[in-house]
Design an enzyme around this catalytic site. Structure first.
Site, PDB file in Angstrom:
ATOM      1  CB  CYS A   1     -11.348  -6.029   0.748  1.00  0.00           C
ATOM      2  SG  CYS A   1     -11.338  -4.746   2.001  1.00  0.00           S
TER       3      CYS A   1
ATOM      4  CB  VAL B   1     -12.382   4.863   3.145  1.00  0.00           C
ATOM      5  CG1 VAL B   1     -13.222   6.094   3.456  1.00  0.00           C
ATOM      6  CG2 VAL B   1     -11.582   5.077   1.858  1.00  0.00           C
TER       7      VAL B   1
ATOM      8  CG  ASN C   1     -11.740  -6.090  -3.316  1.00  0.00           C
ATOM      9  OD1 ASN C   1     -11.294  -6.743  -4.242  1.00  0.00           O
ATOM     10  ND2 ASN C   1     -11.008  -5.220  -2.675  1.00  0.00           N
ATOM     11  N   GLY C   2     -12.914  -2.808  -2.705  1.00  0.00           N
ATOM     12  CA  GLY C   2     -12.614  -1.694  -3.615  1.00  0.00           C
ATOM     13  C   GLY C   2     -12.709  -0.337  -2.977  1.00  0.00           C
TER      14      GLY C   2
ATOM     15  CG  ASP D   1     -14.789   3.641   0.177  1.00  0.00           C
ATOM     16  OD1 ASP D   1     -14.661   3.072   1.285  1.00  0.00           O
ATOM     17  OD2 ASP D   1     -14.308   3.172  -0.863  1.00  0.00           O
TER      18      ASP D   1
HETATM   19  N1  LIG Z   1      -9.392  -2.878   0.774  1.00  0.00           N
HETATM   20  C1  LIG Z   1     -10.586  -2.594   0.363  1.00  0.00           C
HETATM   21  O1  LIG Z   1     -11.162  -3.176  -0.566  1.00  0.00           O
HETATM   22  C2  LIG Z   1     -11.190  -1.418   1.105  1.00  0.00           C
HETATM   23  C3  LIG Z   1     -12.672  -1.462   1.283  1.00  0.00           C
HETATM   24  C4  LIG Z   1     -13.196  -0.137   1.768  1.00  0.00           C
HETATM   25  N2  LIG Z   1     -13.031   0.880   0.776  1.00  0.00           N
HETATM   26  C5  LIG Z   1     -12.507   0.249   3.058  1.00  0.00           C
HETATM   27  O2  LIG Z   1     -11.855   1.224   3.086  1.00  0.00           O
HETATM   28  O3  LIG Z   1     -12.585  -0.418   4.030  1.00  0.00           O
END
Ligand SMILES: NC(=O)CC[C@H](N)C(=O)O
Length: 230
Positions: free
Chosen positions: A2, A54, A75-76, A98
């Protein structure tokens, strides 16, 4: 991955500036091929390039609280989001992402909530009610984050330096385990575990115990969806 880009307090609020920020956010497109989003509020912009992990169908970002007065770009992965949601019974969630928990936790606990997050993250949160913002990075800096300052007084955050280096007068790598608050205009360390000190540990080195402790920690901290990321 992300990719996040946030630009707060730009002097020029023209359409040309907005296009420029969208163009800069596209420089992070390789970090998230599933969705591109931007939220503009007066002279503030929060952009997101999503790699959906998620709630792929409805967890597109930026994400909001119920009234959309709190906006976040993240991001995360927040590993303990289910436990945190259970503490927020009076809040209505719009997605199963999440990361939405961040907007609601901020409403409930203020910026101190960052210490409640278990996961890897870099995020920027804008509170449109008083135009304040915070940015934070996970304890050990798994997710990247850079911070910059424009000549017009704007404050920039980005997952990669390439989205802010051309437009900022100065920029830094955002330190892991820290939080920036626009209210104080400064960075502070939010991650302060009791063992975080310069003193040399007195516990004798025991490799077997170390291994067992790591083995026990793994299933707690890495949920199934996130294991694909490693
Ligand atoms: N790739 C990410 O940073 C995912 C962001 C967030 N947790 C999602 O699932 O969309």
């Amino acid at each position: 991955m992300c990719g996040i880009l946030a630009v707060l307090g730009v002097a020029d609020v023209s359409l040309a500036k907005r296009s420029r920020i969208i163009e800069l956010s596209r420089r992070l497109r390789h970090r998230g091929p599933d969705w591109s989003g931007i939220h503009c509020y007066q002279d503030c912009y929060l952009a997101h390039q999503r790699l959906a992990i998620v709630d792929p169908t409805s967890g597109d970002q930026p994400l909001y609280n119920e009234e959309k007065s709190v906006v976040v770009t993240v991001n995360g992965e927040i590993y303990n989001h289910e436990d945190l949601k259970a503490k927020l019974k009076s809040h209505k969630f719009q997605t199963a992402s999440d990361c939405e928990v961040i907007a609601h936790l901020y409403e409930e606990y203020g910026e101190e909530f960052v210490d409640m997050l278990d996961g890897m993250f870099a995020f920027v949160l804008l509170d449109t009610r008083d135009k304040s913002f915070i940015a934070a990075r996970d304890a050990i800096g798994i997710c990247p984050l850079y911070m910059g300052w424009g000549l017009d007084g704007s404050v920039w955050f980005s997952s990669e330096m390439k989205a802010l280096s051309d437009d900022c007068e100065r920029f830094i790598s955002f330190p892991p385990g820290h939080l920036y608050s626009s209210k104080t205009g400064s960075l502070r360390r939010w991650y302060n575990p009791p063992w975080f000190s310069e003193s040399i540990p007195s516990t004798p080195y025991n490799p077997l115990l170390l291994r067992q402790t790591f083995e026990k920690a793994r299933p707690i901290f890495i949920p199934y969806e996130a294991q694909n990321l490693f």
